[in-house]
Design a protein around this motif. Structure first.
Motif, PDB file in Angstrom:
ATOM      1  N   PHE A  13       2.610 -11.293   0.558  1.00  0.00           N
ATOM      2  CA  PHE A  13       3.456 -11.252  -0.604  1.00  0.00           C
ATOM      3  C   PHE A  13       3.826  -9.993  -1.090  1.00  0.00           C
ATOM      4  N   LYS A  14       5.366  -9.680  -1.032  1.00  0.00           N
ATOM      5  CA  LYS A  14       5.956  -8.876  -1.997  1.00  0.00           C
ATOM      6  C   LYS A  14       6.996  -8.959  -2.628  1.00  0.00           C
ATOM      7  N   ILE A  15       7.471  -7.939  -3.946  1.00  0.00           N
ATOM      8  CA  ILE A  15       8.495  -9.162  -4.094  1.00  0.00           C
ATOM      9  C   ILE A  15       9.832  -8.496  -3.514  1.00  0.00           C
ATOM     10  N   GLU A  53      -6.204 -10.136  -2.274  1.00  0.00           N
ATOM     11  CA  GLU A  53      -6.274  -9.042  -2.835  1.00  0.00           C
ATOM     12  C   GLU A  53      -4.961  -8.636  -3.337  1.00  0.00           C
ATOM     13  N   ILE A  54      -4.844  -8.243  -4.828  1.00  0.00           N
ATOM     14  CA  ILE A  54      -3.530  -7.248  -5.368  1.00  0.00           C
ATOM     15  C   ILE A  54      -3.201  -5.706  -5.140  1.00  0.00           C
ATOM     16  N   GLY A 105      11.330  -2.363  -0.867  1.00  0.00           N
ATOM     17  CA  GLY A 105      10.225  -1.292  -1.432  1.00  0.00           C
ATOM     18  C   GLY A 105       9.591  -2.374  -1.807  1.00  0.00           C
ATOM     19  N   SER A 106       8.526  -2.539  -3.031  1.00  0.00           N
ATOM     20  CA  SER A 106       7.268  -3.266  -3.709  1.00  0.00           C
ATOM     21  C   SER A 106       6.704  -2.741  -4.684  1.00  0.00           C
ATOM     22  N   ALA A 107       6.140  -2.651  -6.251  1.00  0.00           N
ATOM     23  CA  ALA A 107       5.297  -2.380  -6.844  1.00  0.00           C
ATOM     24  C   ALA A 107       4.450  -3.097  -6.524  1.00  0.00           C
ATOM     25  N   ALA A 108       3.704  -3.613  -6.160  1.00  0.00           N
ATOM     26  CA  ALA A 108       3.091  -4.521  -5.557  1.00  0.00           C
ATOM     27  C   ALA A 108       2.720  -5.550  -3.961  1.00  0.00           C
ATOM     28  N   THR A 109       1.940  -5.316  -3.844  1.00  0.00           N
ATOM     29  CA  THR A 109       1.510  -6.330  -2.712  1.00  0.00           C
ATOM     30  C   THR A 109       0.502  -6.946  -2.610  1.00  0.00           C
ATOM     31  N   ILE A 110       0.638  -8.377  -2.859  1.00  0.00           N
ATOM     32  CA  ILE A 110      -0.398  -9.072  -2.969  1.00  0.00           C
ATOM     33  C   ILE A 110      -0.697  -9.466  -1.201  1.00  0.00           C
ATOM     34  N   LEU A 134      -7.108  -5.003  -6.756  1.00  0.00           N
ATOM     35  CA  LEU A 134      -8.214  -6.052  -7.399  1.00  0.00           C
ATOM     36  C   LEU A 134      -8.557  -6.769  -6.164  1.00  0.00           C
ATOM     37  N   VAL A 135      -9.668  -7.285  -5.671  1.00  0.00           N
ATOM     38  CA  VAL A 135      -9.674  -7.815  -4.549  1.00  0.00           C
ATOM     39  C   VAL A 135     -10.710  -8.912  -5.144  1.00  0.00           C
ATOM     40  N   PHE A 136     -10.999  -9.776  -4.625  1.00  0.00           N
ATOM     41  CA  PHE A 136     -11.732 -11.126  -4.605  1.00  0.00           C
ATOM     42  C   PHE A 136     -12.301 -11.587  -3.367  1.00  0.00           C
ATOM     43  N   ALA A 137     -13.358 -11.535  -3.071  1.00  0.00           N
ATOM     44  CA  ALA A 137     -13.441 -11.770  -1.459  1.00  0.00           C
ATOM     45  C   ALA A 137     -14.590 -13.311  -1.263  1.00  0.00           C
ATOM     46  N   SER A 138     -14.321 -14.580  -0.368  1.00  0.00           N
ATOM     47  CA  SER A 138     -14.707 -15.968  -0.751  1.00  0.00           C
ATOM     48  C   SER A 138     -16.470 -15.531  -0.420  1.00  0.00           C
ATOM     49  N   GLU A 139     -17.020 -16.654  -0.773  1.00  0.00           N
ATOM     50  CA  GLU A 139     -18.742 -16.554  -0.505  1.00  0.00           C
ATOM     51  C   GLU A 139     -18.763 -16.286   1.036  1.00  0.00           C
ATOM     52  N   TYR A 140     -18.310 -17.492   1.720  1.00  0.00           N
ATOM     53  CA  TYR A 140     -18.119 -17.489   2.794  1.00  0.00           C
ATOM     54  C   TYR A 140     -17.472 -17.866   3.713  1.00  0.00           C
TER      55      TYR A 140
END
Length: 465
Positions: A177-179, A413-414, A451-456, A401-407
């Motif tokens: 996802f991007k802006i 990822e932001i 262009g995008s200030a953030a990539t999710i 900022l990254v979150f990873a699943s436990e399984y």
């Protein structure tokens, strides 16, 4: 006046979101949302008149402009969150897995299991998690309870199905996802199943989004502020005057002039035996049937059950796959930054709330997009003055900022590749450990349309949502 039932309970209120093909035109398909609270409400100003009458009392007040505003807090997860990312940023760019293997058949594995016949080289062993897609009854993430070179067994009751384009993957799907220039609008349905009352808000958009992590060990959630255009006129629940045996495991419901159509989703409340959500069948002008075994029920005048029709028909439900705070990792300039106590990234989507036209009864006629502002705040252990130097010298830094699943498959990822740091030094608030509050703003030096200030980036087991 409708019948007054027992006090409504929050757990009995269902929230559903459906994306609109045309702005402000109510959706009829959507997804029921698991949430931690919703404050979206309708309101309309009641303005005092300045008219002078022949006494000291005020003249009759009049209606002013209407709004639909509030927020929803949802668990941070890899599956349902996709709906809210789509609502915030629009459709993602989705990459399909490259490790997919064809499923040619599914059979009854006995004892509540199903057994897939899979092309060789699938790489799944007992205990592995994998994703199934391209089926009617088996899509999603599963744990292999048995596997060999050409078969995988899962714990799910067998449902007969001819498979033509079914696959498995251990990689899952990647959604980026991007802006973008515009945001989708959606319909929000708030259905009170214990009262047979419903609130429907159309032309809704996400005005603010917040993601974060903290070291306090509490539930990790994401927050979304919503700005809506209109609320549908509230309809009084319909009186039910009788229940009767509809034969073949059905109950016939009598509600004169109900106006329902077959396959409508309805709610019944105030009954001893039939409270709940049903699908209408075999309707006539004054009767319809529901899938419920008939049980005799009598009621007097003023104690009749009531019913209402839902806006969203047959909403689907996406199972949660939670991302907790302890699964988060903070990066600064590509390197894990291990001094963060808490971090929040917020997106102000720059929506314009004040576009109304004559003839629209004070509702928002449009909700145009504006510039998106991306802020990140951190509380860090004061270990050196690098953050102060970055603010002082106007240094550009990258944050992630990254979150990873436990399984299994699952990651959020932001990425904020370009950020400026606000100059702010640490104070000395006591004799013990010192911390520092850091405020940053993301920007985009790429002036192209891409262009995008953030990539999710979201990785999950869903091909679409």
């Amino acid at each position: 006046m409708s019948r007054m039932l027992n006090q409504g309970r929050g757990f009995a209120a269902q929230l559903s979101i459906g994306f609109e093909s045309v702005f402000n035109t109510a959706a009829t398909t959507g997804t029921t949302i698991a949430h931690n609270g919703c404050t979206v409400v309708p309101s309309r100003d009641l303005n005092q008149s300045d008219t002078i009458i022949p006494n000291r009392s005020s003249a009759e007040p009049f209606h002013g402009n209407a709004t639909v505003d509030g927020g929803i807090t949802v668990p941070n997860d890899t599956n349902q969150l996709a709906i809210f990312l789509k609502a915030t940023f629009g459709n993602p760019e989705t990459t399909y897995p490259t490790d997919n293997k064809k499923i040619s058949a599914v059979a009854d594995g006995t004892n509540g299991t199903s057994k897939f016949t899979v092309a060789s080289g699938h790489g799944v062993v007992k205990g592995d998690f994998f994703t199934v897609y391209g089926t009617t009854n088996y899509n999603g993430e599963w744990e292999a309870i048995a596997a060999d070179a050409t078969s995988i067994t899962i714990k799910k009751e067998y449902v007969a199905e001819v498979l033509t384009d079914a696959n498995i993957t251990k990689q899952g799907f990647t959604h980026v996802f991007k802006i973008r220039p515009s945001q989708p609008s959606f319909t929000l349905e708030q259905l009170h199943t214990d009262l047979a009352e419903m609130f429907v808000y159309t032309g809704c958009k996400i005005s603010n989004a917040a993601f974060g992590a903290a070291s306090d060990g509490q539930e990790n959630v994401c927050s979304f502020d919503i700005m809506g255009s209109k609320y549908q006129e509230l309809k009084t629940p319909l009186i039910i005057t009788a229940f009767a045996d509809g034969t073949a495991g059905k109950t016939k419901v009598t509600s004169a002039g109900h106006g329902f159509a077959n396959d409508d989703r309805i709610v019944i409340a105030g009954s001893v035996n039939y409270n709940g959500v049903y699908v209408v069948s075999d309707k006539t002008n004054d009767d319809f049937k529901i899938d419920a075994v008939y049980t005799a029920e009598t009621f007097g005048n003023g104690d009749e059950p009531v019913c209402c029709k839902a806006q969203i028909k047959s909403p689907n439900y996406i199972p949660l796959k939670r991302l907790n705070t302890f699964s988060a990792t903070v990066y600064k300039d590509g390197v894990e930054y291990k001094a963060t106590k808490d971090k929040e990234i917020t997106f102000d989507m720059g929506l314009d709330p004040d576009q109304r036209v004559i003839g629209d009864n004070g509702f928002r006629s449009e909700i145009p997009e504006g510039k998106v502002t991306v802020d990140s705040t951190l509380t860090v252990l004061f270990k050196n003055a690098d953050w102060v130097r970055a603010g002082e010298k106007n240094i550009t830094i990258a944050q992630k900022l990254v979150f990873a699943s436990e399984y299994g498959v699952g990651e959020l990822e932001i990425n904020l590749p370009e950020c400026k740091v606000e100059l702010n030094g640490p104070g000395i608030e006591g004799p013990a450990g010192l911390t520092q509050q850091i405020n940053t703003q993301a920007f985009c030096s790429d002036s192209s349309a891409e262009g995008s200030a953030a990539t999710i980036t979201l990785k999950n087991s869903l091909a679409s949502f």
